[in-house]
Design a protein around this motif. Sequence first.
Motif, PDB file in Angstrom:
ATOM      1  N   GLU A 154       0.828  -1.200   0.000  1.00 40.09           N
ATOM      2  CA  GLU A 154       0.000   0.000   0.000  1.00 40.09           C
ATOM      3  C   GLU A 154       0.863   1.252   0.000  1.00 40.09           C
ATOM      4  OE1 GLU A 154      -3.584   2.027   2.669  1.00 40.09           O
ATOM      5  OE2 GLU A 154      -2.667   0.118   3.252  1.00 40.09           O
ATOM      6  N   LEU A 155       0.499   2.208  -0.836  1.00 38.87           N
ATOM      7  CA  LEU A 155       1.268   3.439  -0.934  1.00 38.87           C
ATOM      8  C   LEU A 155       1.038   4.313   0.293  1.00 38.87           C
ATOM      9  CD1 LEU A 155       0.681   4.467  -4.664  1.00 38.87           C
ATOM     10  CD2 LEU A 155       2.706   3.402  -3.699  1.00 38.87           C
ATOM     11  N   LYS A 156       2.101   4.931   0.752  1.00 45.38           N
ATOM     12  CA  LYS A 156       2.002   5.898   1.843  1.00 45.38           C
ATOM     13  C   LYS A 156       1.869   7.282   1.216  1.00 45.38           C
ATOM     14  CE  LYS A 156       4.467   5.506   5.525  1.00 45.38           C
ATOM     15  NZ  LYS A 156       5.639   5.481   6.444  1.00 45.38           N
ATOM     16  N   VAL A 157       0.717   7.904   1.449  1.00 49.30           N
ATOM     17  CA  VAL A 157       0.391   9.175   0.804  1.00 49.30           C
ATOM     18  C   VAL A 157       0.145  10.235   1.876  1.00 49.30           C
ATOM     19  CG1 VAL A 157      -1.106  10.351  -0.852  1.00 49.30           C
ATOM     20  CG2 VAL A 157      -0.708   7.887  -1.057  1.00 49.30           C
ATOM     21  N   ILE A 158       0.649  11.434   1.635  1.00 46.22           N
ATOM     22  CA  ILE A 158       0.404  12.556   2.535  1.00 46.22           C
ATOM     23  C   ILE A 158       0.022  13.780   1.709  1.00 46.22           C
ATOM     24  CG2 ILE A 158       2.805  13.368   2.567  1.00 46.22           C
ATOM     25  CD1 ILE A 158       2.354  14.070   5.555  1.00 46.22           C
ATOM     26  N   GLY A 159      -0.916  14.559   2.236  1.00 49.40           N
ATOM     27  CA  GLY A 159      -1.342  15.792   1.577  1.00 49.40           C
ATOM     28  C   GLY A 159      -0.755  16.999   2.285  1.00 49.40           C
ATOM     29  N   ILE A 160      -0.405  18.018   1.496  1.00 51.42           N
ATOM     30  CA  ILE A 160       0.186  19.241   2.050  1.00 51.42           C
ATOM     31  C   ILE A 160      -0.635  20.441   1.592  1.00 51.42           C
ATOM     32  CG2 ILE A 160       2.229  20.716   2.133  1.00 51.42           C
ATOM     33  CD1 ILE A 160       3.952  18.313   1.572  1.00 51.42           C
ATOM     34  N   ASN A 323     -12.741  20.957  12.427  1.00 51.15           N
ATOM     35  CA  ASN A 323     -11.293  20.743  12.324  1.00 51.15           C
ATOM     36  C   ASN A 323     -10.627  22.055  11.918  1.00 51.15           C
ATOM     37  OD1 ASN A 323      -8.780  19.555  12.286  1.00 51.15           O
ATOM     38  ND2 ASN A 323      -9.370  17.873  10.939  1.00 51.15           N
ATOM     39  N   ASP A 324      -9.338  22.085  12.071  1.00 49.67           N
ATOM     40  CA  ASP A 324      -8.569  23.238  11.603  1.00 49.67           C
ATOM     41  C   ASP A 324      -8.755  23.392  10.093  1.00 49.67           C
ATOM     42  OD1 ASP A 324      -5.726  24.221  10.379  1.00 49.67           O
ATOM     43  OD2 ASP A 324      -6.109  25.192  12.290  1.00 49.67           O
ATOM     44  N   ARG A 325      -8.908  24.611   9.651  1.00 53.99           N
ATOM     45  CA  ARG A 325      -9.191  24.885   8.240  1.00 53.99           C
ATOM     46  C   ARG A 325      -8.107  24.300   7.317  1.00 53.99           C
ATOM     47  NH1 ARG A 325     -10.938  30.032   5.439  1.00 53.99           N
ATOM     48  NH2 ARG A 325      -9.978  29.981   3.377  1.00 53.99           N
ATOM     49  N   ASP A 326      -6.836  24.487   7.674  1.00 53.41           N
ATOM     50  CA  ASP A 326      -5.735  24.027   6.820  1.00 53.41           C
ATOM     51  C   ASP A 326      -5.589  22.505   6.854  1.00 53.41           C
ATOM     52  OD1 ASP A 326      -5.128  26.641   6.091  1.00 53.41           O
ATOM     53  OD2 ASP A 326      -3.786  26.933   7.793  1.00 53.41           O
ATOM     54  N   VAL A 327      -5.831  21.905   8.007  1.00 53.53           N
ATOM     55  CA  VAL A 327      -5.766  20.437   8.096  1.00 53.53           C
ATOM     56  C   VAL A 327      -6.863  19.813   7.249  1.00 53.53           C
ATOM     57  CG1 VAL A 327      -5.951  18.452   9.644  1.00 53.53           C
ATOM     58  CG2 VAL A 327      -4.705  20.494  10.386  1.00 53.53           C
ATOM     59  N   ASN A 328      -8.053  20.403   7.291  1.00 51.55           N
ATOM     60  CA  ASN A 328      -9.163  19.923   6.469  1.00 51.55           C
ATOM     61  C   ASN A 328      -8.808  20.004   4.982  1.00 51.55           C
ATOM     62  OD1 ASN A 328     -12.174  19.308   5.999  1.00 51.55           O
ATOM     63  ND2 ASN A 328     -11.924  21.268   4.940  1.00 51.55           N
ATOM     64  N   ALA A 329      -8.168  21.112   4.577  1.00 58.19           N
ATOM     65  CA  ALA A 329      -7.762  21.284   3.182  1.00 58.19           C
ATOM     66  C   ALA A 329      -6.708  20.238   2.797  1.00 58.19           C
ATOM     67  CB  ALA A 329      -7.225  22.690   2.964  1.00 58.19           C
ATOM     68  N   ALA A 330      -5.748  19.967   3.691  1.00 57.31           N
ATOM     69  CA  ALA A 330      -4.696  18.988   3.405  1.00 57.31           C
ATOM     70  C   ALA A 330      -5.289  17.588   3.227  1.00 57.31           C
ATOM     71  CB  ALA A 330      -3.662  18.994   4.529  1.00 57.31           C
ATOM     72  N   ILE A 331      -6.298  17.247   4.028  1.00 56.20           N
ATOM     73  CA  ILE A 331      -6.951  15.934   3.896  1.00 56.20           C
ATOM     74  C   ILE A 331      -7.664  15.832   2.547  1.00 56.20           C
ATOM     75  CG2 ILE A 331      -8.763  14.453   4.836  1.00 56.20           C
ATOM     76  CD1 ILE A 331      -8.121  15.627   7.605  1.00 56.20           C
ATOM     77  N   ASN A 332      -8.318  16.925   2.141  1.00 55.15           N
ATOM     78  CA  ASN A 332      -8.998  16.928   0.841  1.00 55.15           C
ATOM     79  C   ASN A 332      -8.007  16.818  -0.317  1.00 55.15           C
ATOM     80  OD1 ASN A 332     -11.716  17.122   1.683  1.00 55.15           O
ATOM     81  ND2 ASN A 332     -11.491  19.330   2.038  1.00 55.15           N
ATOM     82  N   ILE A 333      -6.858  17.459  -0.185  1.00 60.41           N
ATOM     83  CA  ILE A 333      -5.819  17.372  -1.220  1.00 60.41           C
ATOM     84  C   ILE A 333      -5.313  15.939  -1.328  1.00 60.41           C
ATOM     85  CG2 ILE A 333      -3.468  18.090  -1.792  1.00 60.41           C
ATOM     86  CD1 ILE A 333      -4.171  20.829  -0.554  1.00 60.41           C
ATOM     87  N   ARG A 334      -5.158  15.276  -0.199  1.00 56.98           N
ATOM     88  CA  ARG A 334      -4.712  13.881  -0.198  1.00 56.98           C
ATOM     89  C   ARG A 334      -5.734  12.983  -0.888  1.00 56.98           C
ATOM     90  NH1 ARG A 334      -5.414   9.244   2.665  1.00 56.98           N
ATOM     91  NH2 ARG A 334      -3.546   7.915   2.945  1.00 56.98           N
ATOM     92  N   LYS A 335      -7.002  13.187  -0.574  1.00 52.33           N
ATOM     93  CA  LYS A 335      -8.065  12.374  -1.171  1.00 52.33           C
ATOM     94  C   LYS A 335      -8.147  12.591  -2.684  1.00 52.33           C
ATOM     95  CE  LYS A 335     -11.133  11.930   2.841  1.00 52.33           C
ATOM     96  NZ  LYS A 335     -12.491  12.219   3.400  1.00 52.33           N
ATOM     97  N   GLU A 336      -8.004  13.845  -3.103  1.00 50.80           N
ATOM     98  CA  GLU A 336      -8.050  14.147  -4.535  1.00 50.80           C
ATOM     99  C   GLU A 336      -6.860  13.523  -5.268  1.00 50.80           C
ATOM    100  OE1 GLU A 336      -9.377  15.922  -8.164  1.00 50.80           O
ATOM    101  OE2 GLU A 336     -10.320  15.295  -6.284  1.00 50.80           O
ATOM    102  N   ALA A 337      -5.701  13.522  -4.627  1.00 49.64           N
ATOM    103  CA  ALA A 337      -4.522  12.892  -5.247  1.00 49.64           C
ATOM    104  C   ALA A 337      -4.719  11.396  -5.415  1.00 49.64           C
ATOM    105  CB  ALA A 337      -3.288  13.160  -4.383  1.00 49.64           C
ATOM    106  N   LEU A 338      -5.318  10.744  -4.414  1.00 52.72           N
ATOM    107  CA  LEU A 338      -5.621   9.309  -4.527  1.00 52.72           C
ATOM    108  C   LEU A 338      -6.593   9.041  -5.656  1.00 52.72           C
ATOM    109  CD1 LEU A 338      -5.873   8.354  -0.743  1.00 52.72           C
ATOM    110  CD2 LEU A 338      -4.105   7.614  -2.349  1.00 52.72           C
TER     111      LEU A 338
END
Length: 343
Positions: A154-160, A323-338
């Motif tokens: 499984e790929l390890k993915v992180i959003g920034i 949630n924190d606004r920026d953390v929420n955005a980072a999670i969405n970026i990660r999901k979109e990348a997947l």
Amino acid sequence: SCRFIYNQMLSDKMEEYKKTGKMLKTTPAAYKKEFSWLKEVDSLALANVQLHLERAYRNFFERPEIGFPKFKSKHHSRNAYTTNLVNGNIRLLENGIKLPKAGVVKAKIHRQIPEGFGIKAVTVRRQPSGKYYVSILFEYCADENQVRDREGRELKVIGIDYAMHGLAVFSDGSKCEYPDYYRRSEKRLNREQRKLSRCKCGSSNYRKQKKKVALCHEKVKNQRRDFHHKLSRKLADEYDVVAVEDLNMKAMSRSLNFGKSVADNGYGMLLNMLSYKLEDRGGQLVKVDRFFPSSKRCSKCGKVKQVLPLSERVYRCECGYINDRDVNAAINIRKEALRLLSA
């Protein structure tokens, strides 16, 4: 000599085009009869100037918005030249480097070069602070075993998500905490620049003070690069895929008085480092479209808010998600990348 040849060749090309409407083709060797002192310098350095000028013309014709090639200034241009390896004229020594025409120059070799790496070209540059650096270009055969095997797991993915203060926020909830090196040095830099403004331009004191200002800028630049190298190395080692937003940093620096903060963060430099370090390790940098509503979308239910002002730093959704606004955005970026990777 390189600056002189560049300006002379550019001037002659412009004059020839005005007279005949045709492009003049010439080489640095044609100028050595009239300017005999050009024979004293490395001929390959002058040959590279010709290549640089031709590349500037090609870039202008392919992308006119870049602008027509400009003359190089003695005081404001980049003080550097590039030369190539021919018949062992460049050699790396234990405490120095052998350069064409210059001979053996003392140098601090900060990195051991692996076996099988061959020197291809070097670029010598003088910094505004007066320090000299040599950048060495090597060529080697890539070993397939150096790239990590990422298949079958499984790929390890992180959003920034980019943050104006702190540089970045990650999808795991952590924050980068960038130290704002320029802001820390701004008081000292302002003091040195005020002293420079009082000096008579061109005087001895002016040159000394100008060097002090250059040293201040150089220290900030080195601190920023060191931080970005360490952060990008850590991310490239720990994750297979790093997801980021494809932001227009130049436009951001020109709006809402964010110029200093955007320039201090050096976010574009970080992404460049991440890109080649991930590629070297078999990873991938995924850029999500800048118009993707990462901040307005709820990372839990997927609902998108119509209005979300910058002053609202905590994201609250009707589904009860907070949630924190920026953390929420980072999670969405990660999901979109997947999603992009699966597609």
